[in-house]
Design an enzyme around this catalytic site. Structure first.
Site, PDB file in Angstrom:
ATOM      1  N   SER A   1       0.619  -1.210   0.114  1.00 30.12           N
ATOM      2  CA  SER A   1      -0.072   0.150  -0.030  1.00 30.12           C
ATOM      3  C   SER A   1       0.584   1.311  -0.079  1.00 30.12           C
ATOM      4  O   SER A   1       1.966   1.360   0.539  1.00 30.12           O
ATOM      5  CB  SER A   1      -1.016   0.030   1.142  1.00 30.12           C
ATOM      6  OG  SER A   1      -1.834  -1.111   1.318  1.00 30.12           O
TER       7      SER A   1
HETATM    8  N1  SAH Z   1      -0.963  -4.491   4.166  1.00 33.26           N
HETATM    9  C1  SAH Z   1      -0.293  -5.083   2.882  1.00 33.26           C
HETATM   10  C2  SAH Z   1      -1.418  -4.812   1.566  1.00 33.26           C
HETATM   11  C3  SAH Z   1      -1.154  -5.749   0.763  1.00 33.26           C
HETATM   12  S1  SAH Z   1      -2.238  -5.719  -0.486  1.00 33.26           S
HETATM   13  C4  SAH Z   1       1.066  -4.320   2.809  1.00 33.26           C
HETATM   14  O1  SAH Z   1       1.378  -3.699   3.598  1.00 33.26           O
HETATM   15  O2  SAH Z   1       1.730  -5.026   2.014  1.00 33.26           O
HETATM   16  C5  SAH Z   1      -3.617  -6.616   0.103  1.00 33.26           C
HETATM   17  C6  SAH Z   1      -3.376  -8.154   0.649  1.00 33.26           C
HETATM   18  O3  SAH Z   1      -4.660  -8.837   0.959  1.00 33.26           O
HETATM   19  C7  SAH Z   1      -2.788  -8.912  -0.721  1.00 33.26           C
HETATM   20  O4  SAH Z   1      -1.686  -9.636  -0.176  1.00 33.26           O
HETATM   21  C8  SAH Z   1      -3.973 -10.013  -0.831  1.00 33.26           C
HETATM   22  O5  SAH Z   1      -3.294 -11.304  -1.287  1.00 33.26           O
HETATM   23  C9  SAH Z   1      -4.772  -9.906   0.392  1.00 33.26           C
HETATM   24  N2  SAH Z   1      -6.227 -10.528   0.339  1.00 33.26           N
HETATM   25  C10 SAH Z   1      -6.949 -10.369  -0.403  1.00 33.26           C
HETATM   26  N3  SAH Z   1      -8.178 -11.061   0.209  1.00 33.26           N
HETATM   27  C11 SAH Z   1      -7.886 -11.591   1.303  1.00 33.26           C
HETATM   28  C12 SAH Z   1      -8.549 -12.263   2.262  1.00 33.26           C
HETATM   29  N4  SAH Z   1     -10.165 -12.705   1.838  1.00 33.26           N
HETATM   30  N5  SAH Z   1      -8.084 -12.516   3.412  1.00 33.26           N
HETATM   31  C13 SAH Z   1      -6.603 -12.500   3.480  1.00 33.26           C
HETATM   32  N6  SAH Z   1      -5.948 -11.492   2.753  1.00 33.26           N
HETATM   33  C14 SAH Z   1      -6.337 -11.238   1.530  1.00 33.26           C
END
Ligand code: SAH
Length: 213
Positions: free
Chosen positions: A64
């Protein structure tokens, strides 16, 4: 793994940018000044690590934008020793921010590749979440509930009921809600069935997907 004075300087500049954009919480700013974000990214993007932008990580996901991380974290109002649930571990950057604030962090990731990579990487940097879980965040984490706060870092087409029910009274859920564009939404649990809701404008996230992969 290298963190140099140059990186530290670039982080300080990033903090200045976040302050101009309206981030005020000193502890959040201090965490961002401290965490080596470049180490959470693929080598091809290293030069861009301290721009206020989202970037691709593994498995078609993104780390993000720093402003978004700061904005969501500010809304959570984390206190030391708070029990915090994160949905979407991804690179682990947001997890590290929560650890810096002294939270007991539980974080769920649905992509096995990312889960494995981040489970190995975070402790190497000295960040120990209480638990990293490979699973589906739509369900929350019933066995560890209730939580002081819950943060969702993927775009949710709707608000999953388990997340609301796993909040303590007085607890806060910060979740971007919407399909193509999301509205950052804060729920505060005022009673067993009473929730206060606040909206904070548009953001764009990768989608919250059902089930693990
Ligand atoms: N907090 C992260 C943001 C990653 S983007 C960072 O700082 O890098 C969002 C993430 O949510 C992705 O890795 C994706 O695989 C995950 N995601 C999507 N749907 C999800 C679900 N149902 N349960 C858990 N993770 C999920």
């Amino acid at each position: 793994m290298k963190d140099t004075f140059k990186h530290k300087g670039m982080r300080q500049q990033l903090v200045t940018v976040l302050v101009t954009k309206g981030i005020k919480n000193e502890k959040v700013l201090r965490a961002i000044a401290k965490i080596p974000r470049h180490l959470f990214m693929d080598s091809s993007f290293l030069d861009h690590a301290y721009q206020d932008k989202a970037f691709p990580i593994a498995a078609d996901q993104t780390i993000s934008q720093p402003y978004t991380v700061a904005f969501q974290t500010e809304l959570l109002q984390v206190k030391k020793d708070d029990k915090v649930l994160e949905i979407g571990t991804g690179s682990g950057y947001q997890t590290a921010v929560l650890c810096e604030l002294g939270a007991k962090v539980f974080s769920i990731e649905r992509q096995q590749e990312l889960f494995k990579k981040t489970s190995k990487f975070l402790p190497q940097l000295g960040y120990r979440a209480k638990k990293l879980i490979f699973g589906d965040g739509y369900k929350g984490l019933k066995e560890e509930a209730p939580f002081d706060s819950i943060i969702v870092t993927a775009g949710a087409p709707f608000v999953p009921k388990p997340l609301l029910s796993q909040l303590k009274i007085g607890g806060r859920l910060v979740i971007p809600v919407g399909e193509d564009v999301q509205i950052m939404t804060l729920f505060i649990r005022n009673g067993a069935k009473e929730f206060e809701q606040h909206e904070f404008g548009e953001f764009r996230f990768v989608p919250l997907l059902e089930d693990k992969n």
